[in-house]
Design an enzyme around this catalytic site. Structure first.
Site, PDB file in Angstrom:
ATOM      1  CG  ASP A 240     -10.163 -15.525 -13.630  1.00 24.28           C
ATOM      2  OD1 ASP A 240      -9.198 -14.789 -12.687  1.00 24.28           O
ATOM      3  OD2 ASP A 240      -9.947 -16.686 -13.891  1.00 24.28           O
ATOM      4  N   GLY A 241      -9.899 -12.083 -12.163  1.00 26.24           N
ATOM      5  CA  GLY A 241      -9.175 -10.835 -12.457  1.00 26.24           C
ATOM      6  C   GLY A 241      -7.930 -11.330 -13.058  1.00 26.24           C
TER       7      GLY A 241
ATOM      8  CG  ASP B  52      -2.360  -8.046  -3.520  1.00 27.68           C
ATOM      9  OD1 ASP B  52      -1.818  -8.667  -3.527  1.00 27.68           O
ATOM     10  OD2 ASP B  52      -3.580  -7.443  -2.742  1.00 27.68           O
TER      11      ASP B  52
ATOM     12  CB  SER C 108      -5.860  -2.438  -2.938  1.00 23.64           C
ATOM     13  OG  SER C 108      -6.582  -3.664  -3.019  1.00 23.64           O
TER      14      SER C 108
ATOM     15  CG  HIS D 138      -6.221 -11.021  -7.642  1.00 23.17           C
ATOM     16  ND1 HIS D 138      -5.657 -10.644  -8.565  1.00 23.17           N
ATOM     17  CD2 HIS D 138      -6.854 -12.323  -7.594  1.00 23.17           C
ATOM     18  CE1 HIS D 138      -5.665 -11.842  -9.449  1.00 23.17           C
ATOM     19  NE2 HIS D 138      -6.144 -12.620  -8.856  1.00 23.17           N
TER      20      HIS D 138
ATOM     21  CG  HIS E 256      -1.975  -1.057   0.957  1.00 24.48           C
ATOM     22  ND1 HIS E 256      -2.678  -1.703   2.100  1.00 24.48           N
ATOM     23  CD2 HIS E 256      -2.599  -1.844  -0.107  1.00 24.48           C
ATOM     24  CE1 HIS E 256      -3.554  -2.635   1.733  1.00 24.48           C
ATOM     25  NE2 HIS E 256      -3.369  -2.646   0.313  1.00 24.48           N
TER      26      HIS E 256
ATOM     27  CD  GLU F 198     -12.464 -11.012  -3.987  1.00 24.87           C
ATOM     28  OE1 GLU F 198     -11.415 -10.384  -3.649  1.00 24.87           O
ATOM     29  OE2 GLU F 198     -12.689 -12.332  -3.724  1.00 24.87           O
TER      30      GLU F 198
HETATM   31  N1  SAM Z   1      -5.748  -6.059  -3.039  1.00 25.99           N
HETATM   32  C1  SAM Z   1      -6.535  -6.333  -1.657  1.00 25.99           C
HETATM   33  C2  SAM Z   1      -5.922  -5.279  -0.760  1.00 25.99           C
HETATM   34  O1  SAM Z   1      -4.613  -4.984  -0.893  1.00 25.99           O
HETATM   35  O2  SAM Z   1      -6.491  -4.973   0.129  1.00 25.99           O
HETATM   36  C3  SAM Z   1      -5.961  -7.581  -1.165  1.00 25.99           C
HETATM   37  C4  SAM Z   1      -6.477  -8.993  -2.139  1.00 25.99           C
HETATM   38  S1  SAM Z   1      -5.996 -10.449  -1.429  1.00 25.99           S
HETATM   39  C5  SAM Z   1      -4.677 -10.700  -1.495  1.00 25.99           C
HETATM   40  C6  SAM Z   1      -6.584 -11.576  -2.879  1.00 25.99           C
HETATM   41  C7  SAM Z   1      -8.041 -11.648  -3.212  1.00 25.99           C
HETATM   42  O3  SAM Z   1      -8.306 -12.180  -4.635  1.00 25.99           O
HETATM   43  C8  SAM Z   1      -8.884 -12.513  -2.203  1.00 25.99           C
HETATM   44  O4  SAM Z   1      -9.737 -11.746  -1.926  1.00 25.99           O
HETATM   45  C9  SAM Z   1      -9.301 -13.695  -3.051  1.00 25.99           C
HETATM   46  O5  SAM Z   1     -10.637 -14.139  -2.940  1.00 25.99           O
HETATM   47  C10 SAM Z   1      -9.377 -12.958  -4.514  1.00 25.99           C
HETATM   48  N2  SAM Z   1      -9.298 -13.957  -5.555  1.00 25.99           N
HETATM   49  C11 SAM Z   1      -8.776 -15.108  -5.644  1.00 25.99           C
HETATM   50  N3  SAM Z   1      -8.543 -15.433  -7.071  1.00 25.99           N
HETATM   51  C12 SAM Z   1      -9.149 -14.526  -7.904  1.00 25.99           C
HETATM   52  C13 SAM Z   1      -9.529 -14.364  -9.230  1.00 25.99           C
HETATM   53  N4  SAM Z   1      -9.071 -15.289 -10.092  1.00 25.99           N
HETATM   54  N5  SAM Z   1      -9.931 -13.290  -9.760  1.00 25.99           N
HETATM   55  C14 SAM Z   1     -10.517 -12.371  -8.905  1.00 25.99           C
HETATM   56  N6  SAM Z   1     -10.199 -12.404  -7.387  1.00 25.99           N
HETATM   57  C15 SAM Z   1      -9.844 -13.519  -7.012  1.00 25.99           C
END
Ligand code: SAM
Length: 309
Positions: free
Chosen positions: A162-163, A183, A116, A42, A19, A134
Site C-alpha cells: 500500500d503506497g 499520484d 513516472s 502509486h 511529469h 503498485e
Molecule cells: N504515477 C504513475 C505515472 O505518473 O505514470 C501513474 C499512477 S496511476 C494515476 C495510480 C496507480 O496507483 C494505479 O496504477 C493503481 O493501480 C495504483 N494504486 C491504487 N491504490 C494504490 C495503493 N493503495 N498503493 C499503491 N498503488 C495503488
C-alpha cells in the site's frame, strides 16, 4: 479491487502537468552529488504504448502529449535559442519534458509514453535509489516486467504494498535527500484523506523532503479541500509550498440534442509541492500559459500558479 488502469490515461493533460513538474524537480535535486531517494507511491505500469488498445480507445493522449509533440519544433529550438516565425519559443520546462519523451521515441513522435517510474529512472544516477509502490496485480506484473528490462539491479525496488502507508519506512533515507511523488487514482473517495494522512506523517518523519502530490480538480468537495488542507498543514510545519493547476475544459455536464447527458471527462488537475526547488515557480510561470493554450479543449482552458516567493 480497483478498476483504474493508467494505460487509458497515459499522456493526457494531467500527465503533461505532472511529469513536467516531476522532471523539473528532479533536474534541480540531481544537481547535487549526494544520493537521492525517490519514492513513487502509486507507480502504475511504468511504460505505455500510445498506439496500443488502451490508449487508442480513450484517445486521451491525442489531446495531451501528442498535441505538444505535433506542435513542437526541432529539438534545437528551446528558450535558449531565438524563436522564428514558424517555430515559436518553447518554455524551458516544457522543452525539457519533450526532450525526455523524445529520448523514449528516438524515431520521432510519441508511440511510447514513459510513466513516472521510467521518467524517474531515466534521470537518476547509479548511486540514487527508486522505490516503486503498485497494488494492482496486473499493473504490478507489467511494471515488474518493464523494469526488469532496465537491468537496474539494486537501484530500483518494486513493492506490491500500500503506497499510502508502507512508504514512510523509507523516510528519512540514509542520505537525507528524498523526493516523494504521490499520484493516486482517487477512484476511492477515501484517497483524499489518505493523502493528507500520508503527508502529515511524512512531514513529521522528514520535514525537509520534497513532496509532490497530484490531484484531480472535479466537482467534488474533497478535491477542492485537498490542496487547501495541504497548504494549511505545510504552513503550520513551517515549510514552503507551490500549487500549479491546469484546466483544459469546462467541468459542466453537457446535454446533447437527444437529451442525453455526457460527463466531460477530467477537466483539470493540480500539483501541490511541499519544499519545492526555488526555481520551480518561475519555470512553471513560463510553461503553464503555453500548456493551457496548446492543450485547450474549449475556451475555459486556463492555469493557476500560487505559492510564496
Ligand atoms: N504515477 C504513475 C505515472 O505518473 O505514470 C501513474 C499512477 S496511476 C494515476 C495510480 C496507480 O496507483 C494505479 O496504477 C493503481 O493501480 C495504483 N494504486 C491504487 N491504490 C494504490 C495503493 N493503495 N498503493 C499503491 N498503488 C495503488
Amino acid at each position: 479491487m480497483f478498476s483504474y488502469r493508467h494505460a487509458f490515461h497515459a499522456g493526457n493533460h494531467a500527465d503533461v502537468l505532472k511529469h513536467t513538474v516531476l522532471i523539473n524537480i528532479l533536474d534541480y535535486l540531481l544537481e547535487k552529488e549526494a544520493a537521492l531517494t525517490v519514492v513513487d507511491t502509486h507507480a502504475g505500469a511504468g511504460l505505455y504504448r500510445l498506439d496500443g488498445d488502451y490508449a487508442g480507445t480513450s484517445g486521451e493522449a491525442a489531446e495531451g502529449i501528442l498535441r505538444l509533440v505535433d506542435a513542437s519544433p526541432s529539438p534545437a529550438t528551446t528558450s535558449t535559442t531565438p524563436a522564428t516565425a514558424s517555430a515559436p519559443e518553447v518554455p524551458a520546462a516544457l522543452a525539457r519534458y519533450l526532450e525526455v519523451i523524445r529520448d523514449f521515441n528516438p524515431q520521432g513522435g510519441a508511440r511510447i509514453y514513459p510513466g513516472s517510474p521510467f521518467i524517474i529512472q531515466h534521470l537518476l544516477r547509479d548511486h540514487d535509489r527508486l522505490k516503486l509502490f503498485e497494488l494492482h496485480p496486473t499493473d504490478a506484473r507489467t511494471l515488474d516486467a518493464n523494469i526488469a528490462q532496465l537491468e537496474a539491479g539494486r537501484q530500483i525496488a518494486i513493492l506490491l504494498e500500500d503506497g499510502f502507508t508502507s512508504v514512510v519506512k523509507f523516510l528519512p533515507p540514509p542520505s537525507r535527500r528524498a523526493l516523494m511523488l504521490c499520484d493516486p487514482s482517487y477512484e476511492i473517495k477515501t484517497d483524499y484523506a489518505r493523502v493528507l494522512d500520508l503527508m502529515a506523517e511524512a512531514l513529521k518523519r522528514f520535514a525537509t523532503g520534497t513532496y509532490a502530490v497530484w490531484y484531480p480538480i472535479i466537482p467534488r468537495p474533497e478535491s477542492h479541500d485537498l490542496p487547501r488542507r495541504l497548504k494549511t498543514m505545510t504552513v503550520k510545519a513551517g515549510r514552503s509550498w507551490l500549487q500549479a493547476t491546469l484546466t483544459v475544459k469546462s467541468s459542466k455536464i453537457v446535454t446533447d440534442e437527444s437529451g442525453a447527458t455526457h460527463r466531460p471527462g477530467l477537466p483539470a488537475s493540480g500539483m501541490f509541492v511541499i519544499n519545492p526547488p526555488f526555481t520551480l515557480k518561475a519555470q512553471l510561470a513560463a510553461a503553464l500559459p503555453v500548456m493551457a493554450k496548446q492543450l485547450a479543449q474549449d475556451r475555459n482552458a486556463t492555469f493557476s500558479l500560487d505559492g510564496p516567493g
